[in-house]
Design a protein around this motif. Structure first.
Motif, PDB file in Angstrom:
ATOM      1  N   LEU A  65       0.810  -1.216   0.000  1.00  0.00           N
ATOM      2  CA  LEU A  65       0.000   0.000   0.000  1.00  0.00           C
ATOM      3  C   LEU A  65       0.840   1.260   0.000  1.00  0.00           C
ATOM      4  N   PHE A  66       0.700   2.028  -1.081  1.00  0.00           N
ATOM      5  CA  PHE A  66       1.315   3.351  -1.178  1.00  0.00           C
ATOM      6  C   PHE A  66       0.489   4.327  -0.328  1.00  0.00           C
ATOM      7  N   PRO A  67       1.118   5.288   0.357  1.00  0.00           N
ATOM      8  CA  PRO A  67       0.364   6.136   1.286  1.00  0.00           C
ATOM      9  C   PRO A  67      -0.431   7.255   0.617  1.00  0.00           C
ATOM     10  N   GLY A  93      10.284   6.819   8.214  1.00  0.00           N
ATOM     11  CA  GLY A  93      11.011   6.867   9.478  1.00  0.00           C
ATOM     12  C   GLY A  93      10.609   8.051  10.331  1.00  0.00           C
ATOM     13  N   ALA A  94       9.982   9.055   9.722  1.00  0.00           N
ATOM     14  CA  ALA A  94       9.515  10.207  10.495  1.00  0.00           C
ATOM     15  C   ALA A  94       8.410   9.816  11.465  1.00  0.00           C
ATOM     16  N   VAL A  95       7.698   8.719  11.185  1.00  0.00           N
ATOM     17  CA  VAL A  95       6.707   8.211  12.131  1.00  0.00           C
ATOM     18  C   VAL A  95       7.422   7.687  13.372  1.00  0.00           C
ATOM     19  N   THR A  96       8.487   6.932  13.170  1.00  0.00           N
ATOM     20  CA  THR A  96       9.272   6.407  14.286  1.00  0.00           C
ATOM     21  C   THR A  96       9.768   7.524  15.188  1.00  0.00           C
ATOM     22  N   ASP A 102       0.439  13.330  10.513  1.00  0.00           N
ATOM     23  CA  ASP A 102      -0.735  13.592   9.680  1.00  0.00           C
ATOM     24  C   ASP A 102      -0.624  13.091   8.243  1.00  0.00           C
ATOM     25  N   PHE A 103       0.399  12.326   7.940  1.00  0.00           N
ATOM     26  CA  PHE A 103       0.501  11.779   6.582  1.00  0.00           C
ATOM     27  C   PHE A 103       0.644  10.256   6.622  1.00  0.00           C
ATOM     28  N   GLU A 108      -0.915   4.109   8.570  1.00  0.00           N
ATOM     29  CA  GLU A 108      -0.600   2.986   9.453  1.00  0.00           C
ATOM     30  C   GLU A 108      -1.782   2.653  10.361  1.00  0.00           C
ATOM     31  N   ARG A 109      -2.383   3.667  10.949  1.00  0.00           N
ATOM     32  CA  ARG A 109      -3.474   3.432  11.900  1.00  0.00           C
ATOM     33  C   ARG A 109      -4.699   2.827  11.228  1.00  0.00           C
ATOM     34  N   ALA A 110      -4.987   3.266  10.011  1.00  0.00           N
ATOM     35  CA  ALA A 110      -6.134   2.713   9.294  1.00  0.00           C
ATOM     36  C   ALA A 110      -5.925   1.239   8.992  1.00  0.00           C
TER      37      ALA A 110
END
Length: 282
Positions: A65-67, A93-96, A102-103, A108-110
């Protein structure tokens, strides 16, 4: 097994398509493609328009899945309703590090909320950034103009990202994991230019300029450089808020996770990446 790769025309997606062996592969792009590997079925659709995806997920077992955060909940709902049992996301890696809220994080959460098996692939800085930023000036005049020659990070080869995604799609044992991926070594921008020069077999000069001069050049260049100039040069932070380009730069950690922890193979170096892309700089 039937796997659908979304963003299949992208720099990672196309490599995921190439790397999937021994399974039926469907490659989703926004327009018809004539350059797919033999045996790969091309399908047309747009993740930003879920209505264009009707029927695309039929018979699909696993999904890369592409974001696209704006429509991800509906897309994941459609995929799971059609029987998709595993989703591997291209994240960041910015999520980590807590910068991305917000992107990539909503994607990931969905996926996690859907109840399907999931793995998140979180690359750090793409080595490809250097091609998109410096390629035009290297090709034109064999020069790189940048304000921070000694700023260093761990640029990751896009093939390492794809390798981890392929493994997560094909093999068990990766469900519920978020893999942060970086390059194997801390490389300064000056050293990156040296590696590019070595790869193309010609000198490339590093010209130190102030951030505003660099921004003017990136804006004039257009494309990726123009779209990301303010962030990459420190005029705005990750959330898009105004920042001081003369402020403290990022402090690189001593070590970072790489694809080797997942694949068991040494992560590709920046010099190898430069050799792989020598023709793009020439």
């Amino acid at each position: 097994m039937r796997i659908l790769v979304t963003g299949a025309s992208g720099n990672v997606g196309r490599l995921v398509v190439e790397g999937l062996q021994g399974v039926e592969v469907h490659a989703l792009s926004r327009r018809v493609r004539r350059d797919l590997p033999s045996g790969v079925r091309g399908v047309v659709g747009d993740l930003a328009d879920p209505e264009s995806l009707r029927g695309v997920f039929s018979g699909i077992d696993r999904l890369f899945l592409f974001p696209v955060p704006e429509t991800v909940e509906r897309v994941v709902e459609m995929a799971c309703a059609a029987g998709v049992s595993r989703v591997v996301t291209l994240s960041s890696g910015a999520v980590t590090d807590g910068y991305d809220t917000d992107f990539h994080l909503p994607v990931e959460r969905a996926v996690e909320a859907s109840g399907t098996e999931w793995t998140h692939v979180r690359p750090g800085e793409f080595a490809l950034n250097r091609l998109w930023l410096w390629g035009p000036s290297v090709r034109r005049s064999r020069v790189v103009r940048d304000p921070a020659p000694e700023e260093a990070w761990y640029p990751v080869h896009e093939r390492d990202i794809a390798d981890v995604a392929v493994l997560s799609l094909l093999k068990d044992g990766h469900t519920g994991r978020a893999y942060t991926l970086n390059g194997p070594a801390l490389v300064s921008r000056r050293e990156q230019v040296e590696a590019i020069a070595e790869a193309i077999g010609e000198p490339v000069r590093f010209e130190v300029v102030d951030p505003r001069t660099a921004r003017e050049e990136y804006l004039a260049q257009g494309g990726f450089a123009a779209a990301n100039a303010d962030f990459l040069l420190g005029f705005e932070d990750y959330s898009g808020e105004e920042a001081d380009p003369e402020g403290q730069g990022l402090v690189a950690p001593v070590s970072v996770p790489t694809s080797q922890e997942v694949t068991g193979r040494a992560a590709r170096t920046f010099r190898q990446w430069a050799r792989d892309h020598a023709a793009d700089f020439a």
